[in-house]
Scaffold this motif. Structure first.
Motif, PDB file in Angstrom:
ATOM      1  N   SER A  82       0.836  -1.214   0.000  1.00 50.49           N
ATOM      2  CA  SER A  82       0.000   0.000   0.000  1.00 50.49           C
ATOM      3  C   SER A  82       0.866   1.258   0.000  1.00 50.49           C
ATOM      4  O   SER A  82       0.488   2.286  -0.588  1.00 50.49           O
ATOM      5  CB  SER A  82      -0.946   0.005   1.204  1.00 50.49           C
ATOM      6  N   HIS A  83       2.027   1.188   0.629  1.00 49.80           N
ATOM      7  CA  HIS A  83       2.927   2.343   0.660  1.00 49.80           C
ATOM      8  C   HIS A  83       3.603   2.542  -0.695  1.00 49.80           C
ATOM      9  O   HIS A  83       3.849   3.678  -1.109  1.00 49.80           O
ATOM     10  CB  HIS A  83       3.975   2.147   1.752  1.00 49.80           C
ATOM     11  N   THR A 235       9.203   6.852   2.856  1.00 49.28           N
ATOM     12  CA  THR A 235       8.349   5.695   2.587  1.00 49.28           C
ATOM     13  C   THR A 235       9.006   4.422   3.113  1.00 49.28           C
ATOM     14  O   THR A 235       8.356   3.582   3.750  1.00 49.28           O
ATOM     15  CB  THR A 235       8.091   5.556   1.073  1.00 49.28           C
ATOM     16  N   THR A 238       8.743   4.293   6.866  1.00 46.64           N
ATOM     17  CA  THR A 238       7.383   3.954   7.297  1.00 46.64           C
ATOM     18  C   THR A 238       7.146   2.449   7.197  1.00 46.64           C
ATOM     19  O   THR A 238       6.595   1.820   8.107  1.00 46.64           O
ATOM     20  CB  THR A 238       6.347   4.697   6.438  1.00 46.64           C
ATOM     21  N   ILE A 239       7.579   1.872   6.084  1.00 43.57           N
ATOM     22  CA  ILE A 239       7.448   0.421   5.913  1.00 43.57           C
ATOM     23  C   ILE A 239       8.267  -0.309   6.972  1.00 43.57           C
ATOM     24  O   ILE A 239       7.811  -1.308   7.553  1.00 43.57           O
ATOM     25  CB  ILE A 239       7.895   0.003   4.500  1.00 43.57           C
ATOM     26  N   GLU A 242       6.428  -0.325  10.309  1.00 33.01           N
ATOM     27  CA  GLU A 242       5.300  -1.250  10.316  1.00 33.01           C
ATOM     28  C   GLU A 242       5.776  -2.702  10.304  1.00 33.01           C
ATOM     29  O   GLU A 242       5.195  -3.563  10.972  1.00 33.01           O
ATOM     30  CB  GLU A 242       4.382  -0.985   9.129  1.00 33.01           C
TER      31      GLU A 242
END
Length: 252
Positions: A82-83, A235, A238-239, A242
């Motif tokens: 999704s990222h 990005t 962020t991944i 998570e």
């Protein structure tokens, strides 16, 4: 499935219940001990079973490592997708996700460019390991002896005048990538294609995957593509958060 393969695979769930000796394995498979021993030796050679000092067999560490790698690679793709799509929607260019497996760097996800001029990369296809930004990121994170061993056994095709010509140049590039935490391929594989990439890290700080944004010169110049580097790195971070469930830091 051949009978031999079927029998060999049948040993694994048996040993998952606990260690077993040769006789127990042969009895469960319904074969002679010599046949069972041959199967166990093959599995042992591949690290899938281990013979203990008491001569009983148990599942080998390699089996757990393979299972962990499979789970991690599946998870990172699922978490990242999704990222990658969001990044693609922001910049419009091709976005890749790659991992290092069995001495190859493979694309495991791709989001196509919105522009008519597109790249011919495919999910599951190995990348040009000596020039690709994602490959540099993945190999730069390996311990120095492993980096050197890999560099020395690679071939160095001169795809373009900007391709890295030898192991020395490749190792120097990996050292720079390791220090700065990002990588580029500015016409190293194809004169007309440029790429910027960033690493995705696990909770221990090690690189588990790499992502990149690529675009042809007819769409955006190399200098313009490099302005996207902060977005690419955000990005990737962020991944990483998570994926690891933490705020990973670069491992020294």
């Amino acid at each position: 499935m051949s009978q031999t393969v079927d029998r060999a695979l049948s040993i694994l769930p048996l040993l998952a219940q606990g260690p077993a000796d040769l006789g127990q394995v042969a009895e469960r498979l319904g074969v002679h001990k010599s046949t069972a021993l041959r199967l166990l030796r093959t599995l042992h050679e591949h690290g899938l079973v281990y013979r203990q000092e008491d001569q009983r067999y148990r599942l080998g560490a390699r089996l757990f490592a393979l299972a962990q790698e499979a789970v991690e690679n599946l998870d990172v793709r699922e978490i990242a997708h999704s990222h990658l799509v969001a990044l693609n929607e922001q910049c419009g260019h091709t976005v890749h996700l790659a991992v290092y497996e069995e001495n190859e760097v493979l694309y495991i996800d791709k989001v196509e460019s919105r522009y008519p001029v597109r790249m011919y990369s495919r999910i599951g296809k190995p990348v040009a390991i000596t020039v690709a930004a994602v490959a540099k990121l993945l190999l730069a994170d390996l311990p120095e002896p492993e980096r050197r061993a890999i560099a020395e056994r690679l071939d160095y095709p001169m795809y373009t005048s900007r391709s890295l010509p030898n192991a020395g140049a490749f190792l120097k590039e990996l050292a720079v990538v390791r220090e700065q935490g990002w990588a580029t391929d500015l016409g190293g594989h194809e004169e007309s294609i440029n790429c910027v990439g960033a690493p995705i890290r696990g909770a221990d700080g090690r690189v588990v995957a790499a992502m990149s944004v690529s675009a042809p010169n007819v769409v955006v110049t190399a200098e313009e593509l490099l302005t996207l580097l902060p977005l690419v790195r955000r990005t990737a971070d962020t991944i990483s958060r998570e994926y690891s469930g933490t705020t990973p830091t670069k491992k020294a």
